[in-house]
Motif scaffolding. Structure first.
Motif, PDB file in Angstrom:
ATOM      1  N   ARG A 126       1.584   6.738  -6.905  1.00  0.00           N
ATOM      2  CA  ARG A 126       0.505   7.686  -7.215  1.00  0.00           C
ATOM      3  C   ARG A 126       0.975   9.132  -7.052  1.00  0.00           C
ATOM      4  O   ARG A 126       0.619  10.003  -7.851  1.00  0.00           O
ATOM      5  CB  ARG A 126      -0.692   7.415  -6.303  1.00  0.00           C
ATOM      6  CG  ARG A 126      -1.458   6.141  -6.639  1.00  0.00           C
ATOM      7  CD  ARG A 126      -2.509   5.853  -5.569  1.00  0.00           C
ATOM      8  NE  ARG A 126      -3.306   4.680  -5.897  1.00  0.00           N
ATOM      9  CZ  ARG A 126      -4.180   4.120  -5.050  1.00  0.00           C
ATOM     10  NH1 ARG A 126      -4.341   4.636  -3.832  1.00  0.00           N
ATOM     11  NH2 ARG A 126      -4.865   3.060  -5.424  1.00  0.00           N
ATOM     12  N   GLU A 127       1.765   9.393  -6.017  1.00  0.00           N
ATOM     13  CA  GLU A 127       2.286  10.750  -5.825  1.00  0.00           C
ATOM     14  C   GLU A 127       3.244  11.139  -6.948  1.00  0.00           C
ATOM     15  O   GLU A 127       3.229  12.275  -7.437  1.00  0.00           O
ATOM     16  CB  GLU A 127       3.001  10.832  -4.473  1.00  0.00           C
ATOM     17  CG  GLU A 127       2.073  10.718  -3.273  1.00  0.00           C
ATOM     18  CD  GLU A 127       2.838  10.708  -1.963  1.00  0.00           C
ATOM     19  OE1 GLU A 127       4.087  10.876  -2.014  1.00  0.00           O
ATOM     20  OE2 GLU A 127       2.202  10.524  -0.910  1.00  0.00           O
ATOM     21  N   ARG A 128       4.034  10.182  -7.362  1.00  0.00           N
ATOM     22  CA  ARG A 128       5.027  10.473  -8.408  1.00  0.00           C
ATOM     23  C   ARG A 128       4.379  10.748  -9.749  1.00  0.00           C
ATOM     24  O   ARG A 128       4.828  11.624 -10.502  1.00  0.00           O
ATOM     25  CB  ARG A 128       5.993   9.288  -8.508  1.00  0.00           C
ATOM     26  CG  ARG A 128       7.084   9.473  -9.544  1.00  0.00           C
ATOM     27  CD  ARG A 128       7.969   8.244  -9.587  1.00  0.00           C
ATOM     28  NE  ARG A 128       8.965   8.350 -10.640  1.00  0.00           N
ATOM     29  CZ  ARG A 128       9.784   7.368 -10.999  1.00  0.00           C
ATOM     30  NH1 ARG A 128       9.730   6.208 -10.334  1.00  0.00           N
ATOM     31  NH2 ARG A 128      10.649   7.539 -11.978  1.00  0.00           N
ATOM     32  N   PHE A 129       3.323  10.014 -10.041  1.00  0.00           N
ATOM     33  CA  PHE A 129       2.673  10.151 -11.351  1.00  0.00           C
ATOM     34  C   PHE A 129       1.293  10.796 -11.223  1.00  0.00           C
ATOM     35  O   PHE A 129       0.383  10.502 -11.999  1.00  0.00           O
ATOM     36  CB  PHE A 129       2.542   8.783 -12.028  1.00  0.00           C
ATOM     37  CG  PHE A 129       3.866   8.157 -12.364  1.00  0.00           C
ATOM     38  CD1 PHE A 129       4.540   8.510 -13.526  1.00  0.00           C
ATOM     39  CD2 PHE A 129       4.452   7.230 -11.507  1.00  0.00           C
ATOM     40  CE1 PHE A 129       5.756   7.928 -13.843  1.00  0.00           C
ATOM     41  CE2 PHE A 129       5.674   6.651 -11.811  1.00  0.00           C
ATOM     42  CZ  PHE A 129       6.337   7.000 -12.979  1.00  0.00           C
ATOM     43  N   ALA A 130       1.138  11.680 -10.248  1.00  0.00           N
ATOM     44  CA  ALA A 130      -0.158  12.345 -10.057  1.00  0.00           C
ATOM     45  C   ALA A 130      -0.481  13.237 -11.257  1.00  0.00           C
ATOM     46  O   ALA A 130       0.398  13.858 -11.857  1.00  0.00           O
ATOM     47  CB  ALA A 130      -0.124  13.168  -8.771  1.00  0.00           C
ATOM     48  N   ARG A 131      -1.768  13.292 -11.562  1.00  0.00           N
ATOM     49  CA  ARG A 131      -2.207  14.221 -12.618  1.00  0.00           C
ATOM     50  C   ARG A 131      -3.660  14.594 -12.371  1.00  0.00           C
ATOM     51  O   ARG A 131      -4.376  13.932 -11.642  1.00  0.00           O
ATOM     52  CB  ARG A 131      -2.033  13.605 -14.003  1.00  0.00           C
ATOM     53  CG  ARG A 131      -2.908  12.388 -14.324  1.00  0.00           C
ATOM     54  CD  ARG A 131      -2.739  12.027 -15.800  1.00  0.00           C
ATOM     55  NE  ARG A 131      -3.638  10.960 -16.202  1.00  0.00           N
ATOM     56  CZ  ARG A 131      -3.299   9.675 -16.242  1.00  0.00           C
ATOM     57  NH1 ARG A 131      -2.077   9.321 -15.895  1.00  0.00           N
ATOM     58  NH2 ARG A 131      -4.163   8.760 -16.627  1.00  0.00           N
ATOM     59  N   ARG A 147       0.839  -1.211   0.000  1.00  0.00           N
ATOM     60  CA  ARG A 147       0.000   0.000   0.000  1.00  0.00           C
ATOM     61  C   ARG A 147       0.868   1.253   0.000  1.00  0.00           C
ATOM     62  O   ARG A 147       0.585   2.222  -0.725  1.00  0.00           O
ATOM     63  CB  ARG A 147      -0.915  -0.013   1.217  1.00  0.00           C
ATOM     64  CG  ARG A 147      -1.924   1.120   1.250  1.00  0.00           C
ATOM     65  CD  ARG A 147      -2.946   0.890   2.338  1.00  0.00           C
ATOM     66  NE  ARG A 147      -3.999   1.898   2.318  1.00  0.00           N
ATOM     67  CZ  ARG A 147      -5.108   1.840   3.029  1.00  0.00           C
ATOM     68  NH1 ARG A 147      -5.314   0.800   3.818  1.00  0.00           N
ATOM     69  NH2 ARG A 147      -6.013   2.785   2.951  1.00  0.00           N
ATOM     70  N   ASN A 148       1.935   1.256   0.784  1.00  0.00           N
ATOM     71  CA  ASN A 148       2.843   2.405   0.796  1.00  0.00           C
ATOM     72  C   ASN A 148       3.527   2.578  -0.553  1.00  0.00           C
ATOM     73  O   ASN A 148       3.719   3.704  -1.034  1.00  0.00           O
ATOM     74  CB  ASN A 148       3.892   2.231   1.899  1.00  0.00           C
ATOM     75  CG  ASN A 148       3.294   2.309   3.291  1.00  0.00           C
ATOM     76  OD1 ASN A 148       2.217   2.888   3.484  1.00  0.00           O
ATOM     77  ND2 ASN A 148       3.970   1.724   4.266  1.00  0.00           N
ATOM     78  N   GLN A 149       3.889   1.465  -1.163  1.00  0.00           N
ATOM     79  CA  GLN A 149       4.506   1.519  -2.483  1.00  0.00           C
ATOM     80  C   GLN A 149       3.546   2.104  -3.509  1.00  0.00           C
ATOM     81  O   GLN A 149       3.924   2.942  -4.332  1.00  0.00           O
ATOM     82  CB  GLN A 149       4.949   0.109  -2.901  1.00  0.00           C
ATOM     83  CG  GLN A 149       5.659   0.059  -4.244  1.00  0.00           C
ATOM     84  CD  GLN A 149       5.997  -1.368  -4.651  1.00  0.00           C
ATOM     85  OE1 GLN A 149       5.710  -2.312  -3.929  1.00  0.00           O
ATOM     86  NE2 GLN A 149       6.605  -1.517  -5.816  1.00  0.00           N
ATOM     87  N   LEU A 150       2.303   1.690  -3.450  1.00  0.00           N
ATOM     88  CA  LEU A 150       1.294   2.196  -4.376  1.00  0.00           C
ATOM     89  C   LEU A 150       1.072   3.695  -4.164  1.00  0.00           C
ATOM     90  O   LEU A 150       0.933   4.463  -5.131  1.00  0.00           O
ATOM     91  CB  LEU A 150      -0.008   1.417  -4.179  1.00  0.00           C
ATOM     92  CG  LEU A 150      -1.176   1.760  -5.110  1.00  0.00           C
ATOM     93  CD1 LEU A 150      -0.795   1.562  -6.565  1.00  0.00           C
ATOM     94  CD2 LEU A 150      -2.394   0.909  -4.763  1.00  0.00           C
ATOM     95  N   ASP A 151       1.069   4.137  -2.904  1.00  0.00           N
ATOM     96  CA  ASP A 151       0.889   5.565  -2.613  1.00  0.00           C
ATOM     97  C   ASP A 151       2.041   6.392  -3.181  1.00  0.00           C
ATOM     98  O   ASP A 151       1.831   7.496  -3.711  1.00  0.00           O
ATOM     99  CB  ASP A 151       0.774   5.783  -1.105  1.00  0.00           C
ATOM    100  CG  ASP A 151      -0.543   5.287  -0.539  1.00  0.00           C
ATOM    101  OD1 ASP A 151      -1.495   5.121  -1.324  1.00  0.00           O
ATOM    102  OD2 ASP A 151      -0.617   5.060   0.693  1.00  0.00           O
ATOM    103  N   ARG A 152       3.265   5.861  -3.072  1.00  0.00           N
ATOM    104  CA  ARG A 152       4.409   6.602  -3.603  1.00  0.00           C
ATOM    105  C   ARG A 152       4.331   6.734  -5.122  1.00  0.00           C
ATOM    106  O   ARG A 152       4.644   7.786  -5.687  1.00  0.00           O
ATOM    107  CB  ARG A 152       5.709   5.906  -3.204  1.00  0.00           C
ATOM    108  CG  ARG A 152       6.036   6.012  -1.712  1.00  0.00           C
ATOM    109  CD  ARG A 152       7.482   5.602  -1.446  1.00  0.00           C
ATOM    110  NE  ARG A 152       7.717   4.207  -1.814  1.00  0.00           N
ATOM    111  CZ  ARG A 152       7.570   3.187  -0.968  1.00  0.00           C
ATOM    112  NH1 ARG A 152       7.141   3.411   0.276  1.00  0.00           N
ATOM    113  NH2 ARG A 152       7.827   1.962  -1.360  1.00  0.00           N
TER     114      ARG A 152
END
Length: 656
Positions: free
Chosen positions: A651-656, A644-649
């Motif tokens: 998402r933050e990196r590729f946020a749009r 879950r933490n990996q997925l959150d990171r």
């Protein structure tokens, strides 16, 4: 005149008489007074009387006399004896208040008494006699929990406390009490002696109460002391009460001997030897129906090797098992099965659907109990005509949906599936499971198997990419964000390697990718994984975990490595099935399907080398699959929080 003279004479005489008598008393000698006997002579007499009453067991008289003597000037030895006999006489005459007082005063005179169990036992009797049961129990617990006290004192207090519980038929506190005593025992000899005492105590527990004690024990704690003693006693009674189930009872007792926490197993070995002398030493026959030639021959022989390893493990523990193996690819397979030994009524297999279809509908499937190594069994009724010893599609989708919804907090998911029987069926099952768990499917897209050139369009359509952006798009164009956070792709791993790059092409690396068990099976067989970047957020279920710390997995791995083999799921399947069959063979041979289902539903305390199987009361199987994340070295068991933490990171990196 004469009359007056006579009267005067009488008066003079009356006056003379007292004077005469007074003169006589003065002259008589006074006797000396009688002195009382010396005090020491009175005490000595009381001591003699009290001792005589004590020796005659006249405790009423003894109590009265010693009650007087303790107030007399006695020497230390006499006073010590007086308090002792006063305490005991008071207990004997049920004067418990006086007994308690006497015991305390006795110990004040002789402090060493507090190190003697008999003195504490008297204290307990005095408390119980006054109706102070709670105080008596607390008093014993206090002794038991004093590490500085001698072991003889602590163990006696524990056993005495168990007597109080048993007198009130309150057996629930016994497991913790005996466990605490066993942990406190200072050496192996003390532990072994305690085990023998507990065995005798447990034999006095009524059947129903013993059953409740056994049922309350978690399977993971069943071999710990004293749970192992409760289970042993239950099996010992079963042998006498249900001799028809002796093979199963015998197998359970063998397991307890091997796995139980015994300091000295000799009393239990003697128990089993006595039962074996009476009922005999059982053995079982198990059949295997596997492909031993053709395209699946390698798989079939892996199951055989695992089964042989399981049989060797059982025989090492004194449990003989005979294996009869039939080739499911043989033309005369039906004849072979019909001539198989009658006692080999339990059959593992087959693996292929066509082999099962040939068997189903014949009398063979009703004469023997088939535990198939297939995800489904066609027209056969699971739990009546056959039983499943294999993960089903429902096990896969349940595991994946639970990860996404319950552990990752994802509520909106999508399904991208091939238009074939497997893909459509798995996609439908996954959709139903997600909805059942409260989630929703907000993306649904199919594609044609084998037509790789069209799969990019299918992915774009699922993601909602506009048509003008699907090919030759401008890099600066911002693509829409899909209405889901996870995608289930029920296809092979090789097809997934073609599909997943399309998500990255359309700037969507933020999705949790869910794959079927096919992915984990294929990933373990590949020496190198060059496309790992596309699977960094992928999760896939599996029934085999090479690094499983379970004793069964470790044992199978050691056997495989000793013969230069690499253990895998199919070996684990054979290894587990033979040991499982040894547990339920008797029930499978003699029971109706409904009775067998009830037995399977209660089946527990089994050391699985693969993912654990269980059955409901209709005989329907469920396998609690492992969840893996692929790595360059193989598969790692998923840590949901880390994923879950990996997925959150991401998402933050590729946020749009």
């Amino acid at each position: 005149m004469v009359h007056q003279l006579a009267l005067r004479g009488i008066l003079i005489l009356l006056l003379i008489i007292p004077v005469f008598f007074a003169g006589g008393c003065i002259e008589k000698k006074r006797l000396p007074p009688i002195a009382p006997p010396p005090a020491e002579e009175t005490v000595q007499g009381l001591l003699l009387q009290a001792d005589a009453a004590w020796q005659a067991r006249d405790y009423q008289r003894s109590r009265q006399l010693y009650d007087v003597l303790v107030s007399e000037p006695l020497d230390h030895r006499q006073l010590d004896l007086a308090w002792e006999r006063l305490a005991i006489s008071s207990l004997q005459t049920q004067d418990y208040v006086r007994a308690q007082d006497a015991l305390i005063r006795w110990a004040l005179l002789d402090p060493k008494l507090r190190l003697e169990w008999f003195w504490h036992d008297y204290r307990v009797l005095a408390l119980l006699g006054q109706g102070k049961e709670d105080q008596a129990e607390d008093y014993l617990l206090q002794i038991l929990r004093q590490p500085e006290s001698p072991w003889s004192l602590r163990s006696s207090a524990g056993i005495r406390l168990s007597e109080i519980y048993r007198q009130h038929r309150d057996y629930a506190p016994l497991p913790l009490l005996f466990a605490d005593l066993h942990a406190a025992a200072p050496d192996a000899q003390a532990k072994a002696e305690l085990e023998r005492v507990v065995v005798q105590i447990v034999r006095e527990i009524p059947d129903a109460s013993l059953q409740r004690l056994v049922e309350r024990v978690p399977s993971a704690e069943s071999t710990a002391f004293p749970n192992s003693v409760f289970a042993w006693e239950q099996r010992r009674r079963e042998a006498r009460q249900r001799p028809g189930e002796w093979p199963e009872t015998w197998a359970a007792m063998q397991r307890l001997l091997q796995q139980g926490v015994w300091t000295d197993p000799r009393p239990f070995v003697e128990d089993l030897d006595e039962l074996q002398e009476h009922f005999g030493t059982p053995g079982i026959c198990v059949g295997l129906l596997l492909p031993l030639d053709g395209p699946l021959a390698e798989t079939g022989w892996k199951v055989v090797r695992g089964a042989e390893a399981g049989r060797a493990a059982l025989e090492k523990n004194g449990y003989p098992v005979r294996l009869e193996i039939a080739n499911s690819q043989a033309a005369d397979i039906l004849e072979t099965l019909s001539t198989m030994a009658p006692e080999c009524r339990m059959i593992g297999g087959p693996i292929q659907r066509d082999a099962w279809d040939r068997l189903h509908g014949t009398n063979l499937s009703s004469q023997r109990r088939f535990f198939t190594f297939m995800p489904t069994m066609g027209q056969a009724t699971e739990g009546q005509q056959a039983w499943r010893f294999f993960a089903g599609p429902q096990d896969q989708v349940r595991t994946l949906a639970n990860l996404a919804l319950s552990q990752m907090g994802i509520s909106s998911l999508a399904v991208l599936f091939p238009q074939d029987r497997f893909g459509e069926h798995m996609g439908e099952m996954f959709t139903r499971e997600v909805i059942r768990m409260g989630g929703q499917i907000t993306g649904h897209q199919s594609y044609q198997p084998g037509q790789h050139e069209e799969w990019g369009e299918a992915v774009a359509s699922l993601l909602g990419v506009p048509a003008q952006q699907r090919r030759g798009r401008q890099e600066e164009a911002v693509l829409p964000r899909p209405p889901f956070q996870a995608v289930f792709i029920p296809d092979s791993l090789s097809d997934a390697e073609v599909l997943l790059p399309q998500f990255f092409y359309y700037d969507e690396p933020r999705l949790l990718i869910l794959g079927p068990e096919l992915w984990s099976q294929a990933w373990l067989q590949r020496p190198r994984h060059t496309e790992l970047q596309y699977f960094r957020l992928a999760a896939m279920p599996g029934a085999w975990w090479p690094d499983n710390p379970s004793p069964a997995t470790r044992a199978l791995t050691e056997v495989a490595h000793a013969s230069d083999q690499t253990p895998d799921f199919w070996m684990a399947l054979g290894y587990d099935f033979i040991r499982f069959a040894a547990r339920i063979s008797q029930t499978a041979q003699t029971s109706s399907p409904d009775h067998l289902n009830a037995h399977l539903a209660a089946f527990s305390d089994f050391d699985w080398s693969m993912a654990p199987l269980s059955w409901n009361d209709q005989g329907q199987a469920r396998q609690d699959l492992f969840l893996f994340q692929p790595t360059s070295q193989g598969l790692n068991l998923i840590d949901p929080m880390a994923l879950r933490n990996q997925l959150d990171r991401v998402r933050e990196r590729f946020a749009r």
